[in-house]
Design a protein around this motif. Structure first.
Motif, PDB file in Angstrom:
ATOM      1  N   VAL A 125       0.842  -1.206   0.000  1.00 14.20           N
ATOM      2  CA  VAL A 125       0.000   0.000   0.000  1.00 14.20           C
ATOM      3  C   VAL A 125       0.872   1.249   0.000  1.00 14.20           C
ATOM      4  O   VAL A 125       0.588   2.230  -0.695  1.00 14.20           O
ATOM      5  CB  VAL A 125      -0.957  -0.018   1.217  1.00 14.20           C
ATOM      6  CG1 VAL A 125      -1.588   1.355   1.422  1.00 14.20           C
ATOM      7  CG2 VAL A 125      -2.036  -1.069   1.016  1.00 14.20           C
ATOM      8  N   ALA A 182       1.994   1.734  -3.510  1.00 14.18           N
ATOM      9  CA  ALA A 182       0.915   2.227  -4.378  1.00 14.18           C
ATOM     10  C   ALA A 182       0.684   3.718  -4.170  1.00 14.18           C
ATOM     11  O   ALA A 182       0.477   4.475  -5.138  1.00 14.18           O
ATOM     12  CB  ALA A 182      -0.365   1.443  -4.104  1.00 14.18           C
ATOM     13  N   TYR A 217      -7.722   5.328  -4.161  1.00  9.96           N
ATOM     14  CA  TYR A 217      -7.682   3.881  -3.992  1.00  9.96           C
ATOM     15  C   TYR A 217      -7.941   3.191  -5.326  1.00  9.96           C
ATOM     16  O   TYR A 217      -8.932   3.463  -6.005  1.00  9.96           O
ATOM     17  CB  TYR A 217      -8.730   3.439  -2.970  1.00  9.96           C
ATOM     18  CG  TYR A 217      -8.826   1.928  -2.833  1.00  9.96           C
ATOM     19  CD1 TYR A 217      -8.037   1.257  -1.910  1.00  9.96           C
ATOM     20  CD2 TYR A 217      -9.701   1.201  -3.639  1.00  9.96           C
ATOM     21  CE1 TYR A 217      -8.113  -0.131  -1.786  1.00  9.96           C
ATOM     22  CE2 TYR A 217      -9.784  -0.188  -3.518  1.00  9.96           C
ATOM     23  CZ  TYR A 217      -8.988  -0.845  -2.605  1.00  9.96           C
ATOM     24  OH  TYR A 217      -9.049  -2.211  -2.491  1.00  9.96           O
ATOM     25  N   ILE A 251      -2.696  -1.727  -5.971  1.00 10.38           N
ATOM     26  CA  ILE A 251      -2.261  -2.397  -4.748  1.00 10.38           C
ATOM     27  C   ILE A 251      -1.923  -3.855  -5.042  1.00 10.38           C
ATOM     28  O   ILE A 251      -0.927  -4.393  -4.554  1.00 10.38           O
ATOM     29  CB  ILE A 251      -3.338  -2.288  -3.658  1.00 10.38           C
ATOM     30  CG1 ILE A 251      -3.593  -0.818  -3.311  1.00 10.38           C
ATOM     31  CG2 ILE A 251      -2.928  -3.067  -2.409  1.00 10.38           C
ATOM     32  CD1 ILE A 251      -4.735  -0.606  -2.345  1.00 10.38           C
ATOM     33  N   ASN A 301      -3.241   4.791   4.778  1.00 13.72           N
ATOM     34  CA  ASN A 301      -2.687   3.475   4.471  1.00 13.72           C
ATOM     35  C   ASN A 301      -3.526   2.376   5.110  1.00 13.72           C
ATOM     36  O   ASN A 301      -3.832   1.356   4.475  1.00 13.72           O
ATOM     37  CB  ASN A 301      -1.250   3.374   4.981  1.00 13.72           C
ATOM     38  CG  ASN A 301      -0.330   4.419   4.383  1.00 13.72           C
ATOM     39  OD1 ASN A 301      -0.605   5.623   4.479  1.00 13.72           O
ATOM     40  ND2 ASN A 301       0.767   3.994   3.791  1.00 13.72           N
ATOM     41  N   TRP A 314      -6.838   1.803   3.330  1.00  6.36           N
ATOM     42  CA  TRP A 314      -6.651   1.098   2.055  1.00  6.36           C
ATOM     43  C   TRP A 314      -6.411  -0.388   2.274  1.00  6.36           C
ATOM     44  O   TRP A 314      -6.915  -1.222   1.530  1.00  6.36           O
ATOM     45  CB  TRP A 314      -5.486   1.712   1.276  1.00  6.36           C
ATOM     46  CG  TRP A 314      -5.825   2.988   0.575  1.00  6.36           C
ATOM     47  CD1 TRP A 314      -6.845   3.841   0.855  1.00  6.36           C
ATOM     48  CD2 TRP A 314      -5.123   3.552  -0.541  1.00  6.36           C
ATOM     49  NE1 TRP A 314      -6.819   4.920  -0.008  1.00  6.36           N
ATOM     50  CE2 TRP A 314      -5.773   4.768  -0.873  1.00  6.36           C
ATOM     51  CE3 TRP A 314      -4.008   3.164  -1.262  1.00  6.36           C
ATOM     52  CZ2 TRP A 314      -5.340   5.579  -1.919  1.00  6.36           C
ATOM     53  CZ3 TRP A 314      -3.564   3.980  -2.313  1.00  6.36           C
ATOM     54  CH2 TRP A 314      -4.233   5.173  -2.636  1.00  6.36           C
TER      55      TRP A 314
END
Length: 265
Positions: free
Chosen positions: A131, A134, A155, A160, A231, A234
């Protein structure tokens, strides 16, 4: 990345004045977002491990070649071995697995660096690492100390997923490569670097048989943590979608269909 922060790594003030070539090499075998930046700066603070930076990263390597007026990667590294080795003859470098190609693979790496000792740095929580990767890809905020980007990360399940696969694959690739070739390796976890910096550096020194001035060993991390509540949210969303199965299956079905269309086009 802010240009000032990026360009700082090339500043001659980071060169060591003795102008002596290395006799021993510390190689931080890492993956992106594994905490290698934190470890490299802590080691640099001791004055006993050179200045472990990503010299083999393609963009960095290109700048070094231009600065040193050479075209050959091996020659570039030889010049850096003189500039960036600490007085005790130790050179340090961080190498993400995918940067091995710039050195000519493992054979090229072993040819470049004298008496290499590998510190295999990993994170226990590879989901958090994925994450973090990403988010960094979207914002461009790769290390602490940068100006915050104006980009608001969004997102995306696919990003991810790709990041997680990259982290897992590159961790396994390092482990296989080092084990298969019987190379001297010290496994190290990011949590140890963060929570017990002093002992971590002492362990590396013992592994490499390097003498340390204990007064110069940092007692706490020298860089700041970047992760935020974003984070965690996600991670929770990704794991929920994965456990439900629908999103993961749909995503990979789409990728498979796309590959088939390209193959039979």
């Amino acid at each position: 990345m802010t240009e000032g922060l990026y360009e700082d790594q090339f500043d001659s003030r980071h060169d060591f004045a003795h102008n002596r070539r290395a006799t021993k090499t510390l190689i931080i075998a890492s993956t992106v977002r594994s905490g290698s930046h934190m470890l490299g700066h802590a080691l640099h603070a001791t004055g006993a491990f050179g200045y472990p930076l990503e010299y083999a990263q393609p963009k960095n390597l290109s700048v070094w070649k231009q600065m040193l007026a050479v075209n050959d990667t091996q020659q570039t590294m030889q010049k850096l071995l003189v500039r960036r080795s600490s007085e005790n003859g130790v050179f340090g470098i961080k190498i993400h697995y995918r940067h091995l190609d710039t050195l000519g693979g493992l054979t090229g790496l072993l040819h470049c660096f004298p008496d290499p000792h590998f510190v295999l740095l990993t994170r226990d929580d590879v989901m958090a690492q994925a994450v973090s990767l990403a988010i960094a890809r979207q914002t461009g905020n790769w290390i602490s100390g940068q100006n915050e980007s104006d980009v608001e990360p969004e997102y995306r399940f696919s990003e991810i997923d790709d990041s997680l696969r990259r982290v897992v694959l590159e961790n396994a690739s390092w482990q296989y490569l080092l084990a298969a070739n019987g190379l001297p390796t010290l496994p190290l976890r990011f949590s140890d670097v963060k929570n017990n910096t002093r002992q971590t550096i002492a362990d590396i020194a013992g592994f490499m048989d390097v003498e340390l001035d204990v007064s110069r060993i940092p007692t706490t991390p020298v860089t700041k943590k970047q992760s935020k509540s974003l984070n965690e949210s996600w991670i929770e969303r990704f794991q929920k979608e994965t456990s439900e199965g629908d999103e993961l299956l749909r995503y990979h079905a789409e990728k498979f269909t796309y590959r088939l269309k390209r193959k039979f086009r």
